[in-house]
Design a protein around this motif. Structure first.
Motif, PDB file in Angstrom:
ATOM      1  N   ALA A  99       0.833  -1.210   0.000  1.00  0.00           N
ATOM      2  CA  ALA A  99       0.000   0.000   0.000  1.00  0.00           C
ATOM      3  C   ALA A  99       0.865   1.256   0.000  1.00  0.00           C
ATOM      4  CB  ALA A  99      -0.937  -0.022   1.211  1.00  0.00           C
ATOM      5  N   HIS A 103       1.176   3.958  -3.137  1.00  0.00           N
ATOM      6  CA  HIS A 103       0.882   5.369  -2.853  1.00  0.00           C
ATOM      7  C   HIS A 103       2.080   6.250  -3.195  1.00  0.00           C
ATOM      8  CE1 HIS A 103       0.494   9.004  -0.313  1.00  0.00           C
ATOM      9  NE2 HIS A 103      -0.804   8.881  -0.606  1.00  0.00           N
ATOM     10  N   GLU A 146      -7.045  -5.935  -1.298  1.00  0.00           N
ATOM     11  CA  GLU A 146      -6.242  -4.713  -1.196  1.00  0.00           C
ATOM     12  C   GLU A 146      -5.929  -4.143  -2.573  1.00  0.00           C
ATOM     13  OE1 GLU A 146      -2.508  -3.532   1.488  1.00  0.00           O
ATOM     14  OE2 GLU A 146      -1.930  -4.615  -0.329  1.00  0.00           O
ATOM     15  N   VAL A 149      -8.974  -2.250  -3.731  1.00  0.00           N
ATOM     16  CA  VAL A 149      -9.172  -1.020  -2.958  1.00  0.00           C
ATOM     17  C   VAL A 149      -8.153   0.038  -3.365  1.00  0.00           C
ATOM     18  CG1 VAL A 149      -9.043  -0.034  -0.645  1.00  0.00           C
ATOM     19  CG2 VAL A 149     -10.256  -2.189  -1.010  1.00  0.00           C
ATOM     20  N   LEU A 150      -6.884  -0.357  -3.518  1.00  0.00           N
ATOM     21  CA  LEU A 150      -5.855   0.612  -3.907  1.00  0.00           C
ATOM     22  C   LEU A 150      -6.103   1.180  -5.298  1.00  0.00           C
ATOM     23  CD1 LEU A 150      -2.595  -1.127  -2.594  1.00  0.00           C
ATOM     24  CD2 LEU A 150      -3.700   0.915  -1.670  1.00  0.00           C
ATOM     25  N   TRP A 151      -6.574   0.328  -6.199  1.00  0.00           N
ATOM     26  CA  TRP A 151      -6.808   0.797  -7.568  1.00  0.00           C
ATOM     27  C   TRP A 151      -7.826   1.939  -7.591  1.00  0.00           C
ATOM     28  CZ3 TRP A 151      -4.627   0.187 -12.218  1.00  0.00           C
ATOM     29  CH2 TRP A 151      -5.361   0.590 -13.334  1.00  0.00           C
ATOM     30  N   TYR A 152      -8.900   1.770  -6.858  1.00  0.00           N
ATOM     31  CA  TYR A 152      -9.941   2.800  -6.882  1.00  0.00           C
ATOM     32  C   TYR A 152      -9.646   3.933  -5.898  1.00  0.00           C
ATOM     33  CZ  TYR A 152     -12.609  -0.446  -9.725  1.00  0.00           C
ATOM     34  OH  TYR A 152     -13.022  -1.273 -10.742  1.00  0.00           O
ATOM     35  N   ALA A 153      -9.045   3.636  -4.760  1.00  0.00           N
ATOM     36  CA  ALA A 153      -8.768   4.685  -3.774  1.00  0.00           C
ATOM     37  C   ALA A 153      -7.704   5.659  -4.272  1.00  0.00           C
ATOM     38  CB  ALA A 153      -8.314   4.050  -2.453  1.00  0.00           C
ATOM     39  N   LEU A 154      -6.705   5.154  -4.997  1.00  0.00           N
ATOM     40  CA  LEU A 154      -5.649   6.023  -5.513  1.00  0.00           C
ATOM     41  C   LEU A 154      -5.977   6.581  -6.902  1.00  0.00           C
ATOM     42  CD1 LEU A 154      -2.483   3.939  -4.452  1.00  0.00           C
ATOM     43  CD2 LEU A 154      -3.487   5.926  -3.294  1.00  0.00           C
TER      44      LEU A 154
END
Length: 299
Positions: A99, A103, A146, A149-154
């Motif tokens: 993560a 980021h 994860e 989630v990272l793909w859409y959150a970032l």
């Protein structure tokens, strides 16, 4: 969920194999983690010009080496649950590290392919995770979740440096493949355990059959001696009829027992060199096997 535990096994061979496979997979996993993270220490140092991430990578290397030392020093003392806990403990630090790395890469403006680490770890989990479907499945699911989630959150789908147009679906496909590989390993190992159990039971029955035949052969000569002695006693001392009748009934019961022990004969697989069946040798080998088993259980 995992391979069905056998109801019984010869001398604990099946249980030891379960523990040994989990231990080997965890040891190999710890070595791979240490080597991989050590390489990424230098990569992250060059990409990010120092920072926190290389330090965390070093800590992960030290943690993997600590677990490796524990596994090597206490191999026969750790339970299978403890070995599985070591495996999970070595893998889980990848989640925050991945993560942080994604980021950090999103903020550099560099071109990269995201979720590479997630895909590699999931494939390794499918191959090396201890043969317990719940443990490997949970770990694979955690990395797949994860990644999504990272793909859409970032917002990596709109990031100019991302070169993965089909994400996060490609990573999820990797997760599905890893889960299928793990499920195949678990099923294959379950079948192997059943075959081992059947073989152990067959070998135990054959040893029991040899014991029956050894007891029958060991008592055959004394029974013949007793029968001849009773016959002589009846001829020379007819007045001892009540005593000889009692002795005859006792010998007859022993003879009947010897005949019943002969039912084990078809279970014995006679091999070359077994032409001369030595009852004393069979009984001595049985005593040695029992002594070894008692010693193993005391350890």
């Amino acid at each position: 969920m995992g391979p069905a535990r056998p109801r019984s096994s010869a001398l604990g061979v099946v249980e030891e194999e379960l523990h040994a496979r989990a231990w080997r997979g965890t040891v190999v996993g710890c070595v791979l983690i240490a080597l991989t993270e050590l390489a990424y220490v230098f990569i992250d140092h060059e990409v990010f010009q120092g920072g926190l991430l290389p330090v965390l990578r070093v800590l992960h290397v030290l943690w993997a080496l600590l677990l490796l030392g524990l596994l090597l020093s206490r191999r026969h003392r750790l339970s299978s649950r403890a070995v599985e806990a070591c495996f999970a403990g070595a893998v889980l630090p990848f989640l925050p590290l991945f993560a942080l790395a994604e980021h950090a890469m999103a903020g550099t403006g560099l071109v990269w392919v995201p979720m590479t680490g997630h895909r590699l770890v999931m494939l390794v989990l499918g191959v090396l995770a201890p043969t317990s479907l719940w443990l490997g499945g949970v770990l694979i699911g955690a990395f797949a979740l994860e990644a999504g989630v990272l793909w859409y959150a970032l917002g990596l789908g709109a990031h100019p440096g991302v070169r993965s147009p089909w994400e996060p679906w490609v990573t999820l496909i990797y997760g599905g493949v890893a889960l299928a590989v793990l499920a195949y390993r678990v099923r294959s190992f379950g079948i192997e355990l059943k075959l081992r159990e059947a073989r152990a039971e067959a070998e135990a029955l054959e040893r029991l059959a040899r014991l029956f035949l050894a007891v029958r052969d060991a008592t055959n000569t004394p029974l013949q001696t007793l029968e001849l002695s009773i016959a002589l006693l009846k001829r020379r001392n007819p007045e001892c009829a009540s005593t000889t009748d009692t002795m005859e009934r006792a010998v007859q019961r022993l003879r009947s027992l010897a005949q019943r022990l002969g039912i084990a004969d078809p279970l014995v697989v006679w091999r070359e060199g077994d032409e001369s069946f030595d009852a004393e040798t069979v009984l001595r080998h049985l005593e040695e096997d029992l002594a070894r088993e008692l010693e193993r259980r005391r350890r």
